[in-house]
Design a protein around this motif. Sequence first.
Motif: not given
Length: 300
Positions: A111-118, A265-273
């Motif tokens: 359950c993470e916040l953040g969208h993995n799309n360029l 490019p990287s994107h930020l994700r935060a939450g539990i994985y």
Amino acid sequence: MRARFVVAALAAALAIPAVLARVSGGDAGRPCSLQLVKLDTDGCTVVAADTAASGDAAGLWGSVDCADVSRQQRVARGGDPHTFATGRRQSNDAYRRVTVVDGDDFFGERCELGHNNLSEPTFARFEEGDRAVTFASFRFPRGFPLRSPMWQAVLQMKQTQPSANGGGAPILELDARDGRLMLFDNWHRVWSTPVRHRLWVRVALDVRYSQDPQRGTARIYVDANGDGDAGDRGERSRLFHLRTLKSETEGGTADDGIAPGEPIPSHLRAGIYHDPSYLCLPQRPCALHLDNVQVVEAGS
Ligand SMILES: [Ca+2]
Ligand SMILES: [Ca+2]
């Protein structure tokens, strides 16, 4: 030539900035001052921020990547008491609570916040040559399995899709396990410090983003004892020189917008994985508290 054009055209079409548009700061009268032992970036430009002021996590982060939208909730009281990145107080006492339950499967138990799309909005994106400080505060409630050794990410700087080399190890990751907060580079543990339950732990990750390990750097600051600074024993790392962006797979095509060998490019994700073998029962879900996330431009 074609590959270079595709990259340039994609960047122009998407108007991809170095990181996302500014949120606050950059006061013309005050220089940007990084005082990261004090967890303070007075005068610097904040390009992304989430203090849980509103319930709209999806709007800020682009996506709530959880098995069900109810797995992410805003809690009105008991948020992180640390100041905002620029030293002022947060405007609220709220925080976000993310949970996972056994059987959750959003491309894994997460359950993470953040969208993995360029090409679509996300909270923050990091590109070759950027330097940024990413702040985040975590609290590990009783329902967070902090003591187990199994892998468990709470923050990722993850190479973005679509890209041929977007899968696999995140280039940078923070794990909470074995009673410690751990920094990983491409699944190699480079640093860790002890953390404990039921305390707001604030993290600042100062990164120069590059696929070239001679140019990429990372240094982490952690207020592990919750006294408001990263000046205590074990609360900050040395400066690491390492690869902080992944490179696109050699021998592939540029059809996804990134030419072979170019930085992804990287994107930020935060939450539990985490490892799905963690026990997260419906009556006692695995929960993480998240608050006071900012990304600050930090020059070069
Ligand atoms: Ca807050
Ligand atoms: Ca401290």
